[in-house]
Design a protein around this motif. Structure first.
Motif, short mmCIF file in Angstrom:
data_model
loop_
_atom_site.label_atom_id
_atom_site.label_comp_id
_atom_site.label_asym_id
_atom_site.label_seq_id
_atom_site.Cartn_x
_atom_site.Cartn_y
_atom_site.Cartn_z
N GLY A 32 -20.78 4.59 15.70
CA GLY A 32 -20.26 5.52 16.68
C GLY A 32 -19.11 4.96 17.51
N HIS A 33 -18.55 3.80 17.12
CA HIS A 33 -17.43 3.21 17.82
C HIS A 33 -16.17 3.36 16.97
N PRO A 34 -15.02 3.52 17.58
CA PRO A 34 -13.79 3.66 16.78
C PRO A 34 -13.44 2.38 16.05
N ARG A 35 -12.93 2.54 14.84
CA ARG A 35 -12.38 1.42 14.06
C ARG A 35 -11.06 1.92 13.47
N ILE A 36 -9.98 1.60 14.13
CA ILE A 36 -8.67 2.12 13.74
C ILE A 36 -7.84 0.97 13.21
N MET A 37 -7.48 1.06 11.92
CA MET A 37 -6.73 0.01 11.24
C MET A 37 -5.47 0.63 10.63
N HIS A 38 -4.42 -0.19 10.52
CA HIS A 38 -3.16 0.28 9.96
C HIS A 38 -2.79 -0.64 8.79
N ARG A 39 -2.38 -0.02 7.67
CA ARG A 39 -2.15 -0.76 6.42
C ARG A 39 -0.72 -0.55 5.92
N VAL A 40 -0.10 -1.66 5.49
CA VAL A 40 1.16 -1.62 4.76
C VAL A 40 0.96 -2.41 3.48
N MET A 41 1.32 -1.82 2.35
CA MET A 41 1.19 -2.49 1.05
C MET A 41 2.57 -2.83 0.50
N LEU A 42 2.65 -3.88 -0.30
CA LEU A 42 3.90 -4.30 -0.92
C LEU A 42 3.89 -3.97 -2.41
N THR A 43 5.02 -3.49 -2.90
CA THR A 43 5.14 -3.09 -4.30
C THR A 43 4.80 -4.25 -5.23
N GLY A 44 4.02 -3.94 -6.27
CA GLY A 44 3.60 -4.96 -7.23
C GLY A 44 4.23 -4.76 -8.59
N GLU A 45 3.89 -5.65 -9.50
CA GLU A 45 4.41 -5.62 -10.86
C GLU A 45 3.29 -5.20 -11.82
N VAL A 46 3.66 -4.93 -13.06
CA VAL A 46 2.68 -4.62 -14.10
C VAL A 46 1.99 -5.92 -14.49
N PRO A 47 0.66 -5.99 -14.42
CA PRO A 47 -0.05 -7.23 -14.80
C PRO A 47 0.15 -7.58 -16.27
N THR A 48 0.09 -8.86 -16.55
CA THR A 48 0.12 -9.34 -17.94
C THR A 48 -1.10 -10.23 -18.18
N GLY A 49 -1.59 -10.20 -19.41
CA GLY A 49 -2.76 -10.98 -19.78
C GLY A 49 -2.39 -12.38 -20.23
N VAL A 50 -3.40 -13.11 -20.64
CA VAL A 50 -3.23 -14.49 -21.08
C VAL A 50 -2.26 -14.57 -22.27
N ASP A 51 -2.29 -13.55 -23.13
CA ASP A 51 -1.40 -13.53 -24.29
C ASP A 51 -0.05 -12.90 -24.01
#
Length: 330
Positions: A296-315
């Motif tokens: 019942g208490h406020p929890r106000i958070m603000h988010r900024v995300m940074l652009t990512g790349e396409v993941p690559t695997g071990v191969d």
């Protein structure tokens, strides 16, 4: 992969750079998490300080700053020193209209009401197993964000902690035969995996179908900066391991999720107003608290995300989009 000697030399160089820049770095746990002191994020940061903070994020996966006085514009300006901020196409009404890069996480409290459920029911239908809530941000995209900067405006007097797990430590902690096995596997990540629809008409289930996002990612991705191998699993987005039967996939994923969230690979952070967490979204998963809304208490958070790349695997094979996302397009 780096040798222990190379790693120790790099750590010594990073400590020296931090001292020269007047930055304190205090580890918070054995594998993940560090608190950074001596930095005012409202000030213009020197290149040396930016380099020290970036190195600490790569080393500790998530870093914490306390007592900061950032506003929305300052939040975006700080994040921009480390990459290009994402502009999310859909935000809730609590997010600032004039700063499109900032999402206010109080929006999540709107979702249950928007889809005909109170917040507790909506949360329980999404997190019906112990590991279901663990996730990286937007992991179903073909290019998940590279990093996230989260700022606390208001927090409850107790509860509301966030926990992060190191996917690098989780991978390194697997036995050699299991590492060899998972290195070549891929998994389907899908928005809304595991959501338990309400009987009859379910507006949230229809929303998920209308905004579906799915990608086949390597089960082990290689970090583009550190070269570390990361156990790329989470409970919120992973549908199944491709090429395995459903029972096989379920058993393997349960084992890997339990491995990723072992307590020794995690760090838990107690928020205060003005706290900032900056984490590598490629190398971590996190668990947002489920207790704060019930207090019942406020929890106000603000988010900024940074652009990512396409993941690559071990191969070297990259992730493959199935539906709903294209590299660089939000």
């Amino acid at each position: 992969m780096t040798t222990d000697g190379t790693r120790d030399e790099r750590a010594a160089a990073e400590r020296a750079a931090a001292r020269d820049a007047g930055v304190g770095i205090e580890p918070a746990a054995g594998h993940i998490g560090a608190e950074i002191t001596g930095v005012d994020l409202t000030e213009e940061l020197s290149r040396e300080r930016v380099a020290v903070i970036e190195a600490a994020v790569h080393r500790w996966k998530v870093v914490f700053f306390r007592g900061q006085r950032l506003d929305h514009a300052g939040h975006v300006a700080f994040a921009r020193r480390f990459g290009r901020p994402v502009v999310p196409p859909r935000r809730g009404g609590a997010s600032p209209a004039d700063v499109p890069e900032v999402e206010t996480t109080a929006d999540r409290l709107e979702l249950g009401g928007r889809f005909g459920m109170d917040h507790d029911e909506w949360l329980d239908r999404r997190r019906h197993t112990l590991l279901r809530g663990w996730h990286c941000d937007h992991g179903a995209r073909v290019d998940p964000p590279a990093a996230t900067v989260l700022r606390a405006e208001a927090v409850p007097p107790y509860g509301g902690d966030t926990t992060w797990a190191s996917l690098a430590a989780a991978y390194a902690g697997l036995s050699a035969p299991v590492r060899a096995f998972v290195d070549g596997l891929r998994a389907e990540h899908r928005l809304g995996v595991g959501y338990r629809p309400r009987p009859g008409d379910d507006a949230y289930a229809r929303h998920l179908l209308d905004h579906q996002v799915a990608t086949v990612h390597p089960l082990v991705r290689v970090h583009p900066v550190t070269g570390e191998r990361l156990l790329f699993v989470n409970g919120y987005y992973v549908e199944r391991i491709t090429g395995l039967t459903r029972p096989e996939s379920t058993a393997v994923l349960e084992m890997l999720l339990e491995q990723a969230t072992r307590p020794e690979y995690t760090v838990r952070f107690r928020w205060e107003p003005g706290s900032v967490a900056f984490w590598d979204n490629r190398a971590t998963i996190h668990l947002a608290p489920a207790d704060a809304a019930r207090l019942g208490h406020p929890r106000i958070m603000h988010r900024v995300m940074l652009t990512g790349e396409v993941p690559t695997g071990v191969d070297g094979t990259p992730s493959e989009p199935l539906t709903g996302s294209a590299p660089g397009r939000w």
